[in-house]
Scaffold this motif. Structure first.
Motif, PDB file in Angstrom:
ATOM      1  N   PHE A  30     -22.526  22.957 -32.137  1.00 27.31           N
ATOM      2  CA  PHE A  30     -22.961  22.627 -30.780  1.00 27.31           C
ATOM      3  C   PHE A  30     -24.252  21.811 -30.822  1.00 27.31           C
ATOM      4  O   PHE A  30     -24.359  20.753 -30.180  1.00 27.31           O
ATOM      5  N   THR A  31     -25.230  22.301 -31.576  1.00 29.72           N
ATOM      6  CA  THR A  31     -26.523  21.619 -31.663  1.00 29.72           C
ATOM      7  C   THR A  31     -26.358  20.229 -32.273  1.00 29.72           C
ATOM      8  O   THR A  31     -26.970  19.248 -31.814  1.00 29.72           O
ATOM      9  N   ASP A  32     -25.522  20.133 -33.311  1.00 25.41           N
ATOM     10  CA  ASP A  32     -25.288  18.831 -33.945  1.00 25.41           C
ATOM     11  C   ASP A  32     -24.685  17.834 -32.960  1.00 25.41           C
ATOM     12  O   ASP A  32     -25.046  16.650 -32.963  1.00 25.41           O
ATOM     13  N   ALA A  33     -23.762  18.303 -32.117  1.00 25.98           N
ATOM     14  CA  ALA A  33     -23.137  17.409 -31.131  1.00 25.98           C
ATOM     15  C   ALA A  33     -24.169  16.887 -30.149  1.00 25.98           C
ATOM     16  O   ALA A  33     -24.164  15.703 -29.778  1.00 25.98           O
ATOM     17  N   VAL A  34     -25.073  17.779 -29.701  1.00 26.26           N
ATOM     18  CA  VAL A  34     -26.120  17.356 -28.766  1.00 26.26           C
ATOM     19  C   VAL A  34     -27.055  16.355 -29.434  1.00 26.26           C
ATOM     20  O   VAL A  34     -27.398  15.310 -28.858  1.00 26.26           O
ATOM     21  N   MET A  35     -27.477  16.643 -30.659  1.00 23.34           N
ATOM     22  CA  MET A  35     -28.449  15.790 -31.324  1.00 23.34           C
ATOM     23  C   MET A  35     -27.840  14.465 -31.782  1.00 23.34           C
ATOM     24  O   MET A  35     -28.529  13.429 -31.798  1.00 23.34           O
ATOM     25  N   LEU A  36     -26.561  14.462 -32.140  1.00 22.68           N
ATOM     26  CA  LEU A  36     -25.897  13.208 -32.475  1.00 22.68           C
ATOM     27  C   LEU A  36     -25.829  12.293 -31.253  1.00 22.68           C
ATOM     28  O   LEU A  36     -26.035  11.071 -31.357  1.00 22.68           O
ATOM     29  N   CYS A  37     -25.581  12.883 -30.098  1.00 23.06           N
ATOM     30  CA  CYS A  37     -25.616  12.115 -28.852  1.00 23.06           C
ATOM     31  C   CYS A  37     -27.015  11.555 -28.618  1.00 23.06           C
ATOM     32  O   CYS A  37     -27.173  10.380 -28.238  1.00 23.06           O
ATOM     33  N   ALA A  38     -28.030  12.377 -28.865  1.00 25.51           N
ATOM     34  CA  ALA A  38     -29.405  11.927 -28.668  1.00 25.51           C
ATOM     35  C   ALA A  38     -29.754  10.778 -29.600  1.00 25.51           C
ATOM     36  O   ALA A  38     -30.490   9.848 -29.221  1.00 25.51           O
ATOM     37  N   ASP A  39     -29.213  10.801 -30.826  1.00 28.63           N
ATOM     38  CA  ASP A  39     -29.498   9.729 -31.783  1.00 28.63           C
ATOM     39  C   ASP A  39     -29.002   8.377 -31.293  1.00 28.63           C
ATOM     40  O   ASP A  39     -29.555   7.335 -31.663  1.00 28.63           O
ATOM     41  N   GLY A  40     -27.986   8.393 -30.439  1.00 26.84           N
ATOM     42  CA  GLY A  40     -27.425   7.151 -29.939  1.00 26.84           C
ATOM     43  C   GLY A  40     -28.029   6.663 -28.638  1.00 26.84           C
ATOM     44  O   GLY A  40     -27.536   5.691 -28.044  1.00 26.84           O
ATOM     45  N   ASP A  41     -29.079   7.325 -28.180  1.00 28.54           N
ATOM     46  CA  ASP A  41     -29.721   6.953 -26.921  1.00 28.54           C
ATOM     47  C   ASP A  41     -31.201   6.701 -27.190  1.00 28.54           C
ATOM     48  O   ASP A  41     -31.894   7.553 -27.766  1.00 28.54           O
ATOM     49  N   ALA A  42     -31.696   5.537 -26.788  1.00 31.12           N
ATOM     50  CA  ALA A  42     -33.069   5.146 -27.113  1.00 31.12           C
ATOM     51  C   ALA A  42     -34.088   6.154 -26.582  1.00 31.12           C
ATOM     52  O   ALA A  42     -35.077   6.470 -27.265  1.00 31.12           O
ATOM     53  N   TRP A  43     -33.878   6.665 -25.366  1.00 28.78           N
ATOM     54  CA  TRP A  43     -34.828   7.611 -24.796  1.00 28.78           C
ATOM     55  C   TRP A  43     -34.723   8.981 -25.484  1.00 28.78           C
ATOM     56  O   TRP A  43     -35.715   9.563 -25.918  1.00 28.78           O
ATOM     57  N   LEU A  44     -33.490   9.492 -25.594  1.00 27.51           N
ATOM     58  CA  LEU A  44     -33.306  10.823 -26.177  1.00 27.51           C
ATOM     59  C   LEU A  44     -33.677  10.861 -27.653  1.00 27.51           C
ATOM     60  O   LEU A  44     -34.035  11.912 -28.176  1.00 27.51           O
ATOM     61  N   ARG A  45     -33.636   9.703 -28.309  1.00 29.00           N
ATOM     62  CA  ARG A  45     -34.008   9.663 -29.712  1.00 29.00           C
ATOM     63  C   ARG A  45     -35.476  10.040 -29.889  1.00 29.00           C
ATOM     64  O   ARG A  45     -35.862  10.659 -30.884  1.00 29.00           O
ATOM     65  N   GLU A  46     -36.282   9.694 -28.914  1.00 24.74           N
ATOM     66  CA  GLU A  46     -37.723   9.986 -28.971  1.00 24.74           C
ATOM     67  C   GLU A  46     -38.105  11.224 -28.155  1.00 24.74           C
ATOM     68  O   GLU A  46     -39.182  11.782 -28.354  1.00 24.74           O
ATOM     69  N   HIS A  47     -37.242  11.623 -27.246  1.00 28.57           N
ATOM     70  CA  HIS A  47     -37.524  12.774 -26.381  1.00 28.57           C
ATOM     71  C   HIS A  47     -36.330  13.731 -26.514  1.00 28.57           C
ATOM     72  O   HIS A  47     -35.433  13.734 -25.680  1.00 28.57           O
ATOM     73  N   ARG A  48     -36.340  14.493 -27.571  1.00 27.54           N
ATOM     74  CA  ARG A  48     -35.167  15.265 -27.973  1.00 27.54           C
ATOM     75  C   ARG A  48     -34.793  16.321 -26.937  1.00 27.54           C
ATOM     76  O   ARG A  48     -35.670  16.995 -26.352  1.00 27.54           O
ATOM     77  N   PRO A  49     -33.518  16.477 -26.687  1.00 25.38           N
ATOM     78  CA  PRO A  49     -33.077  17.570 -25.803  1.00 25.38           C
ATOM     79  C   PRO A  49     -33.456  18.916 -26.409  1.00 25.38           C
ATOM     80  O   PRO A  49     -33.554  19.065 -27.637  1.00 25.38           O
ATOM     81  N   LYS A  50     -33.652  19.899 -25.556  1.00 22.48           N
ATOM     82  CA  LYS A  50     -33.950  21.258 -25.995  1.00 22.48           C
ATOM     83  C   LYS A  50     -32.693  22.106 -25.862  1.00 22.48           C
ATOM     84  O   LYS A  50     -32.091  22.173 -24.794  1.00 22.48           O
ATOM     85  N   VAL A  51     -32.288  22.762 -26.954  1.00 20.92           N
ATOM     86  CA  VAL A  51     -31.116  23.635 -26.971  1.00 20.92           C
ATOM     87  C   VAL A  51     -31.568  25.064 -27.235  1.00 20.92           C
ATOM     88  O   VAL A  51     -32.308  25.315 -28.190  1.00 20.92           O
ATOM     89  N   SER A  52     -31.123  25.995 -26.394  1.00 24.62           N
ATOM     90  CA  SER A  52     -31.468  27.403 -26.597  1.00 24.62           C
ATOM     91  C   SER A  52     -30.249  28.271 -26.321  1.00 24.62           C
ATOM     92  O   SER A  52     -29.303  27.861 -25.634  1.00 24.62           O
ATOM     93  N   VAL A  53     -30.267  29.479 -26.866  1.00 26.01           N
ATOM     94  CA  VAL A  53     -29.191  30.452 -26.700  1.00 26.01           C
ATOM     95  C   VAL A  53     -29.742  31.645 -25.929  1.00 26.01           C
ATOM     96  O   VAL A  53     -30.816  32.153 -26.257  1.00 26.01           O
ATOM     97  N   TYR A  54     -29.002  32.111 -24.908  1.00 25.42           N
ATOM     98  CA  TYR A  54     -29.535  33.225 -24.140  1.00 25.42           C
ATOM     99  C   TYR A  54     -28.593  34.419 -24.024  1.00 25.42           C
ATOM    100  O   TYR A  54     -28.973  35.455 -23.470  1.00 25.42           O
TER     101      TYR A  54
END
Length: 420
Positions: A305-329
């Motif tokens: 799950f985390t890899d899928a989110v971060m791989l998406c972020a790698d392909g976006d100029a903004w998210l590449r520098e402002h990483r999404p936050k993933v948490s489990v609750y």
């Protein structure tokens, strides 16, 4: 066996009355257990029943944050931050002549009734109408819990000595994620076989999905909507991530197969972001539940799950520098019982003897305490109980009286066949 079934029919009014009294106890969780729960009302009544039936051991086991913390660290299970004041599991043991044992697990807590005006009857009235017993928790799962206790009484009423030890675990905080059974397993409660008495509508559940609740957060830059190009829309970034997670789900669909369960899946249930249509939002989050199969692990699901989110972020100029936050609750592991285990055959034979037909073996997309007894207590475990899933958490919840009586017959037959 015929004489036992006739005796159960002769005493059915007594067995139904015991269930009515338990349904009349308000035992609802408050805010899914975070705000506490009223299980003590039901546990006090059950203690009187256990005493009347001559239980050799009756034990209160308080729920504590320390045990839940330890369980989370060791098994990725448990829901912290709940109020445990006056909340305790209640265990009873009924010894028999032999060494084998069987444990019946049921949760005494229920969901809140909600608006009482929406109910046909008082949700705590225990009203019987047209062969149905109405009330909060009647189906989920006071009928199953009481049926297991009445199975012991049924054998006593028929003059049949228990061939082994029967244990009852009346647990708390199941509706808050299963903390009660987790405490029971962590404290060493177990038996040679376990039945989780959740409603299954004449089916035998031998597997269920695991789950992980995730929260994903993105940030942006807030500006007036007229200056949109100078801002960064956090909702747009979340939408990209949702599409990436859909691709992950599709990949799982093609990869994982199970004879009793659906493929792994994810559901976005909550999205939060933005203040006004005229403002580019600088924050957005989603909350979602991922269901996964036995054979997959918690660590694997979190990693993929985390890899899928971060791989998406790698392909976006903004998210590449402002990483999404993933948490489990919240989490719960999957459950699966080996169908070749002798307990499965004994259950099938007992079902046939009790009500004269075969029991279908199925899986459940929803998780329950079966996982705890199989994965942590390491007991052979099956899930069977009276009632229909459609009645769980429903206005005008009910259980059919005949299903309840049939469950008593099945449990009593199972006690005899398994323990001897």
């Amino acid at each position: 066996m015929t004489d036992l079934m006739k005796s159960i029919e002769a005493h059915r009014d007594d067995y139904v009355e015991h269930l009515v009294k338990l349904v009349q106890c308000d035992t609802h969780d408050i805010d899914h257990g975070i705000g506490g729960g009223l299980e003590k009302n039901g546990q006090e009544y059950l203690r009187t029943v256990f005493e009347e039936l001559g239980a050799s051991r009756i034990k209160e086991d308080p729920l504590t944050e320390a045990v839940i913390t330890a369980c989370r660290e060791k098994y990725h299970e448990g829901n912290p931050g709940h109020d445990y004041k006056d909340r305790y599991n209640l265990y009873a043991s009924f010894p028999g002549t032999g060494e084998k044992s069987i444990l019946f697990d049921g949760h005494v807590d229920s969901m809140p009734a909600g608006n009482h005006d929406n109910w046909l009857h008082d949700p705590y009235g225990g009203v019987i109408e047209a062969g149905k017993l109405y009330g909060v928790g009647a189906c989920d799962m006071k009928a199953g819990l009481m049926a297991s206790i009445m199975a012991v009484k049924a054998l006593q009423d028929a003059g049949i000595e228990l061939p082994g030890t029967v244990k009852i675990a009346s647990v708390c905080d199941e509706e808050g994620g299963g903390n009660g059974s987790l405490v029971a397993a962590m404290h060493g409660e177990k038996a040679d076989a376990v039945v989780v008495c959740e409603p299954t509508d004449y089916e035998l559940i031998a597997a269920h999905m695991g789950w992980v609740f995730f929260k994903v957060e993105t940030e942006g830059i807030a500006v007036h909507s007229g200056l949109k190009l100078k801002g960064v829309n956090a909702i747009d970034k979340i939408i990209k991530i949702i599409h990436a997670l859909e691709e992950m789900e599709h990949r799982w669909l093609l990869t994982y197969k199970h004879p009793l369960l659906p493929p792994p899946s994810g559901n976005v249930g909550v999205i939060t972001g933005g203040d006004a249509g005229s403002t580019v939002p600088d924050y957005c989050s989603i909350q979602l539940c991922v269901h996964y199969q036995p054979g997959m692990t918690y660590d694997q699901v979190v990693r993929e799950f985390t890899d899928a989110v971060m791989l998406c972020a790698d392909g976006d100029a903004w998210l590449r520098e402002h990483r999404p936050k993933v948490s489990v609750y919240q989490t719960g592991n999957p459950f699966e019982m080996d169908l070749a285990h002798p307990f499965v055959k004994v259950f099938r034979d007992s079902f046939r003897e009790a009500i004269g037909r075969e029991v279908p073996i199925v899986g459940s997309p929803a998780g329950c305490d079966s996982r705890t007894w199989r994965n942590i207590a390491l007991c052979p475990t099956l899930q069977y109980g009276p009632g229909r899933l459609a009645q769980c958490h429903a206005v005008n919840e009910y259980v059919e009286i005949q299903q309840y009586i049939d469950a008593i017959k099945i449990y009593a037959s199972l006690i005899l066949n398994w323990c001897k």
